[in-house]
Design a protein around this motif. Structure first.
Motif, PDB file in Angstrom:
ATOM      1  N   ALA A 172       5.730  -5.363  -1.075  1.00  0.00           N
ATOM      2  CA  ALA A 172       5.680  -4.027  -0.438  1.00  0.00           C
ATOM      3  C   ALA A 172       4.065  -4.042  -0.257  1.00  0.00           C
ATOM      4  N   PHE A 173       3.665  -3.254   0.652  1.00  0.00           N
ATOM      5  CA  PHE A 173       2.225  -3.073   1.383  1.00  0.00           C
ATOM      6  C   PHE A 173       1.937  -1.497   1.124  1.00  0.00           C
ATOM      7  N   ARG A 174       0.284  -1.528   0.951  1.00  0.00           N
ATOM      8  CA  ARG A 174      -0.126  -0.042   0.828  1.00  0.00           C
ATOM      9  C   ARG A 174      -1.610  -0.374   1.020  1.00  0.00           C
ATOM     10  N   ASN A 175      -2.166   0.537   1.879  1.00  0.00           N
ATOM     11  CA  ASN A 175      -3.451   0.386   2.011  1.00  0.00           C
ATOM     12  C   ASN A 175      -4.200   1.498   1.111  1.00  0.00           C
ATOM     13  N   GLU A 176      -4.216   0.733  -0.124  1.00  0.00           N
ATOM     14  CA  GLU A 176      -4.801   1.629  -1.149  1.00  0.00           C
ATOM     15  C   GLU A 176      -6.396   2.003  -0.774  1.00  0.00           C
ATOM     16  N   ILE A 177      -6.462   3.311  -1.337  1.00  0.00           N
ATOM     17  CA  ILE A 177      -8.182   3.513  -1.060  1.00  0.00           C
ATOM     18  C   ILE A 177      -8.918   2.896  -2.033  1.00  0.00           C
ATOM     19  N   THR A 178      -8.604   2.765  -3.221  1.00  0.00           N
ATOM     20  CA  THR A 178      -9.406   2.116  -4.230  1.00  0.00           C
ATOM     21  C   THR A 178      -8.532   1.081  -5.044  1.00  0.00           C
ATOM     22  N   PRO A 179      -8.263  -0.356  -4.274  1.00  0.00           N
ATOM     23  CA  PRO A 179      -7.544  -1.077  -5.090  1.00  0.00           C
ATOM     24  C   PRO A 179      -8.470  -1.305  -6.339  1.00  0.00           C
ATOM     25  N   GLY A 180      -7.876  -2.083  -7.460  1.00  0.00           N
ATOM     26  CA  GLY A 180      -8.703  -2.358  -8.457  1.00  0.00           C
ATOM     27  C   GLY A 180      -8.094  -2.528  -9.980  1.00  0.00           C
TER      28      GLY A 180
END
Ligand code: GAP
Length: 430
Positions: A172-180
């Protein structure tokens, strides 16, 4: 405790579990690649999940849907309108953050934030071959919808009756604002989900919600995750996803705080009703027993394969004198056994060791070979990647057909007859 994350990140890279994505080009935020041992570990997690959720049940089947779907799917599912995170931008340095994860001022420069606005985290893509006529769609934001749009296909191609489940594992794919937090929050990740279709009735909903909570908890415990590091957390109504009537997370006590690694959701009839409305197709179910037609409700279990990998690694990490040990459950360990000839320059020992190595591999026991350095160093190297047993072939082996088996967790050694070795490990791995 926080440096445990650094230790795991560094071990993961050094020993070939997980590497930063596209590293030679400077990396790319929110993407990681699994190396040789990480691939084995994640494969074992997914495989155990599949056995427990699909193969050992009469009424659960598998599905493997396409990542890219007709964009109408995402309008119907509510993701185009509601799959958002609150975003703030620093007015000074223009860095962007998730509003619910920051303090009053920018952590980088102390600047003031803009008002929060909703940022849609679906990843857009374009398909088609004619420039200008390409169709915009999305990489799936959850693997769930591929199951619901196939509800009638599954019903008409199987003999399943409600209650029944459809399971799936995939990206699945999400344009996370703050990956980490390493592989905790990524922009591309893997989910392991069950959509369980039930009668639309409150006591049934309660019953299956509780049942799946317990099943999922027990699965982690059966694979060695420490119960003390796990807890359930119910979502308050305002934090539930747009599709959920009730939701509970299973959280892990990570070095960066208690954090979700699996969600159990009561999705009601949201998905089937929405797809029926948007597609114009009947997605109801006819119950032969009661001669009634209804739209089933769904209880979902949604786990992250990457988060499970991270938490199994953190949970397994121990330092014991000069050794670092990953006390991974043998079913999850990348290698089950390592085989060593006592020395690498004695042909008879190496030939004998090689035949034992081949014998174990032929039994489908994933086995490593190591003939470098001395035995002590080999033990340390295998402990660090979680290999539960090491087998040494020495001079006695040549006369009495026994080998030394050394246990990772106790470091105890015992002599085992070569003829019994396969059975010995198969029994331990059963
Ligand atoms: N179908 C329901 C659903 O997707 P979710 O709570 O948004 O629910 C389920 O996600 C699981 O997917 C999470 O518990 C987590 O393990 C994993 N997951 C979600 N976002 C992730 C991310 N950005 N990086 C890694 N794993 C993620």
């Amino acid at each position: 405790m926080a440096d445990l994350m650094e230790k795991i990140t560094s071990l993961a890279k050094r020993r070939g579990f997980i590497y930063p994505g596209s590293e030679i080009y400077g990396g790319i935020g929110g993407f990681y690649d699994y190396g040789p041992l990480g691939t084995e570990l994640k494969y074992n997690i997914k495989n155990q999940w599949w056995k427990f959720m699909v193969r050992q049940r009469d009424n659960v089947v598998g599905l493997d849907a396409a990542i890219i779907m007709n964009p109408d799917v995402w309008k119907a599912s509510g993701h185009v309108d509601h799959f958002t995170d609150p975003l703030v931008e620093c007015k000074n340095c223009h860095l962007r953050f998730r509003a619910d994860k920051v303090g009053k001022e920018c952590s980088e420069c102390g600047g003031e934030f803009t008002e929060a606005k909703n940022f849609n985290i679906l990843v857009e893509t374009y398909v088609g071959v004619v420039e200008g006529a390409k169709r915009k769609t999305y990489l799936r934001g959850e693997i769930t919808q591929g199951v619901h749009v196939n509800f009638q296909n599954v019903l008409s191609s199987t003999r399943l009756k409600i209650p029944f489940g459809v399971a799936q594992i995939g990206k699945a794919f999400r344009n996370e604002i703050t990956p980490g937090n390493f592989i905790y929050r990524m922009r591309e990740f893997e989910q392991m989900e069950l959509q369980y279709y039930i009668k639309p009735d409150e006591p049934e909903g309660q019953k299956w919600f509780s049942y799946w909570k317990e099943q999922r908890w027990n699965w982690y415990v059966s694979l060695g995750l420490n119960k003390q590091n796990m807890r359930f957390r119910d979502h308050a109504p305002q934090e539930r996803a747009h599709y959920a009537q009730a939701a509970t997370d299973i959280e892990y006590n990570a070095p960066f705080g208690w954090n979700e690694f699996e969600g159990i959701h009561h999705r009601g009839d949201w998905d089937l009703s929405q797809h029926s409305k948007f597609s114009g197709k009947d997605l109801s179910y006819f119950d032969e027993a009661t001669k009634t037609r209804f739209t089933p409700w769904v209880i979902e279990t949604s786990a992250g394969a990457d988060r499970a990998t991270l938490f199994f690694l953190l949970d397994a990490y121990f330092e014991d004198g000069k050794r670092v040990v990953l006390k991974l459950h043998p079913k999850l360990a990348p290698y089950k056994v390592a085989v060593f000839p006592l020395v690498a320059n004695k042909t008879e020992l190496v030939t004998k060791a090689r035949s034992i190595f081949e014998q174990l591999r032929s039994l489908d026991i994933v086995t490593a070979w190591d003939d470098r350095g001395n035995i002590g160093k080999r033990y340390l190297a295998q402990d660090e990647v979680g290999t539960p047993w090491c087998v040494t072939i020495d001079y006695d082996t040549l006369t009495d057909d026994t080998v030394t088996v050394r246990d990772r967790d106790t470091t105890k050694q015992e002599r085992i007859n070569i003829g019994k070795l396969g059975e010995y490990f198969q029994h331990k791995l059963a």
